[in-house]
Scaffold this active site. Structure first.
Site, short mmCIF file in Angstrom:
data_model
loop_
_atom_site.label_atom_id
_atom_site.label_comp_id
_atom_site.label_asym_id
_atom_site.label_seq_id
_atom_site.Cartn_x
_atom_site.Cartn_y
_atom_site.Cartn_z
N ARG A 44 0.84 -1.19 0.00
CA ARG A 44 0.00 0.00 0.00
C ARG A 44 0.88 1.25 0.00
O ARG A 44 2.02 1.23 0.48
CB ARG A 44 -0.92 0.03 1.22
CG ARG A 44 -1.85 -1.18 1.34
CD ARG A 44 -2.64 -1.10 2.64
NE ARG A 44 -3.57 -2.23 2.79
CZ ARG A 44 -3.28 -3.36 3.41
NH1 ARG A 44 -2.07 -3.52 3.97
NH2 ARG A 44 -4.16 -4.34 3.50
N LYS A 104 -2.09 -2.84 8.11
CA LYS A 104 -3.24 -2.43 8.92
C LYS A 104 -3.30 -3.23 10.21
O LYS A 104 -3.05 -4.44 10.21
CB LYS A 104 -4.52 -2.64 8.11
CG LYS A 104 -4.66 -1.69 6.92
CD LYS A 104 -5.98 -1.89 6.22
CE LYS A 104 -6.15 -0.89 5.08
NZ LYS A 104 -7.44 -1.08 4.37
N ARG A 123 -0.98 -2.17 -6.77
CA ARG A 123 -1.28 -3.28 -5.87
C ARG A 123 -2.19 -4.31 -6.55
O ARG A 123 -1.94 -5.51 -6.50
CB ARG A 123 -1.92 -2.72 -4.60
CG ARG A 123 -2.28 -3.74 -3.52
CD ARG A 123 -2.71 -2.97 -2.29
NE ARG A 123 -3.31 -3.82 -1.26
CZ ARG A 123 -2.62 -4.52 -0.37
NH1 ARG A 123 -1.30 -4.51 -0.40
NH2 ARG A 123 -3.23 -5.24 0.55
N TYR A 174 -10.51 -10.97 -6.10
CA TYR A 174 -9.91 -11.35 -7.38
C TYR A 174 -10.52 -12.64 -7.93
O TYR A 174 -9.85 -13.43 -8.60
CB TYR A 174 -8.40 -11.51 -7.22
CG TYR A 174 -7.72 -10.24 -6.78
CD1 TYR A 174 -7.47 -9.21 -7.68
CD2 TYR A 174 -7.38 -10.04 -5.45
CE1 TYR A 174 -6.89 -8.03 -7.27
CE2 TYR A 174 -6.78 -8.86 -5.03
CZ TYR A 174 -6.54 -7.85 -5.95
OH TYR A 174 -5.95 -6.68 -5.55
N HIS A 221 -3.73 -9.21 3.52
CA HIS A 221 -5.17 -9.30 3.74
C HIS A 221 -5.46 -10.08 5.02
O HIS A 221 -4.67 -10.94 5.41
CB HIS A 221 -5.85 -9.99 2.55
CG HIS A 221 -5.95 -9.12 1.33
ND1 HIS A 221 -6.24 -9.61 0.08
CD2 HIS A 221 -5.80 -7.78 1.18
CE1 HIS A 221 -6.27 -8.61 -0.79
NE2 HIS A 221 -6.02 -7.50 -0.15
#
Length: 312
Positions: free
Chosen positions: A160, A184, A256, A289, A279
């Site tokens: 990111r 994150k 990304r 995806y 993720h």
């Protein structure tokens, strides 16, 4: 609701000190909760306390959100509210949680991740290296080298933009080609930088910017010797797209998506790609995806069919 602002501030303090949420998440929570409080004060001026909120009032507010925002944004705002009311319920600040009596379910439109065609990426990088090789001054050459390092690392790792700007000198080891990322929720992941050209560019960049890197404790710095910002990266991409006459609107996040799509198309399994992207689950990666994995499965099935046909 005279007690709303007090409870909101108490909750945000709890999120900052106890849950250790980052500044961007706290800002988003404050925006969502403030919007909720203002909207209710205008629509239901007779409400005097949070404890008076009913499922019907929440349903009315949710309806107004759907009128103003896209489903993905509504979902995020509701998540902020749910977390807030869970906190109030847990702290016994309300008699009952009105969300417990709501069944909220709505279908989000399927939006395919936007990727960058490989020829466009090559054209973008060619534009950067043209600026590097034809720079009139050392200052311009250094800037172009940094820009190449930033774009190549985004494309090579799928990190990111916020993660790239937060990289410290200790996070990146160019000897063993590893990059430690704090994503994150402070979730760590260790990435490999597998491309020789990318490693070479990063080594050249570090050699040129080492004094600023040491002083700022950030691996990427701007021309003023300060930590690089995501706004700078966005401006840089727009600049080179203009120089290369690329009409496509390219954002940092598209690198990304392109990284993930190409990895899946080239046979990397979903679990590995999920881990590389940081993720929270492979299921999220699969949902995002799904079109890529479906295409890959179709190609595999067609290949097997061709083999069987030749065998017969």
């Amino acid at each position: 609701m005279h007690d709303f602002n007090f409870e909101m501030n108490q909750y945000l303090t709890y999120c900052r000190t106890q849950k250790r949420l980052d500044g961007k998440t706290l800002k988003a929570y404050r925006i969502d909760l403030t919007q909720f409080g203002v909207s209710l004060a205008a629509a239901f001026p007779s409400l005097s306390s949070i404890s008076e909120l009913s499922p019907a009032i929440l349903e009315s507010y949710i309806a107004t959100l759907h009128e103003q925002f896209k489903p993905k944004t509504v979902k995020r705002k509701l998540a902020s509210l749910k977390a807030f009311f869970h906190y109030l319920d847990y702290r016994d600040r309300i008699v009952s949680n009105p969300f417990n009596k709501l069944h909220i379910k709505f279908r989000e439109p399927v939006i395919l991740p936007k990727t960058i065609p490989l020829p466009t990426i090559e054209l973008l990088l060619s534009s950067i290296y043209h600026q590097y090789s034809h720079a009139a001054t050392d200052f311009q050459r250094k800037n172009a080298l940094r820009d190449a390092a930033v774009i190549e690392l985004l494309f090579a790792t799928g990190i990111r933009i916020s993660e790239l700007c937060s990289i410290t000198p200790d996070d990146i080891n160019l000897s063993n080609r590893t990059l430690l990322i704090f994503g994150k929720g402070s979730k760590e992941r260790l990435l490999q930088i597998g491309n020789d050209d990318v490693v070479h560019t990063l080594l050249e960049y570090r050699k040129c910017y080492l004094p600023d890197i040491k002083r700022t404790n950030r691996f990427f710095v701007n021309q003023a010797g300060r930590p690089l910002s995501d706004q700078y990266v966005r401006r840089t991409i727009r600049k080179y797209c203009s120089l290369a006459s690329i009409d496509m609107h390219i954002t940092p996040h598209m690198f990304r998506h392109t990284f993930a799509t190409m990895a899946l198309q080239n046979g990397v399994d979903v679990k590995t790609v999920s881990s590389m992207l940081g993720h929270y689950s492979a299921g999220f990666t699969l949902d995002t995806y799904a079109h890529v994995t479906t295409d890959a499965q179709l190609k595999a099935a067609q290949t097997m069919g061709n083999i069987l046909s030749r065998a017969v």
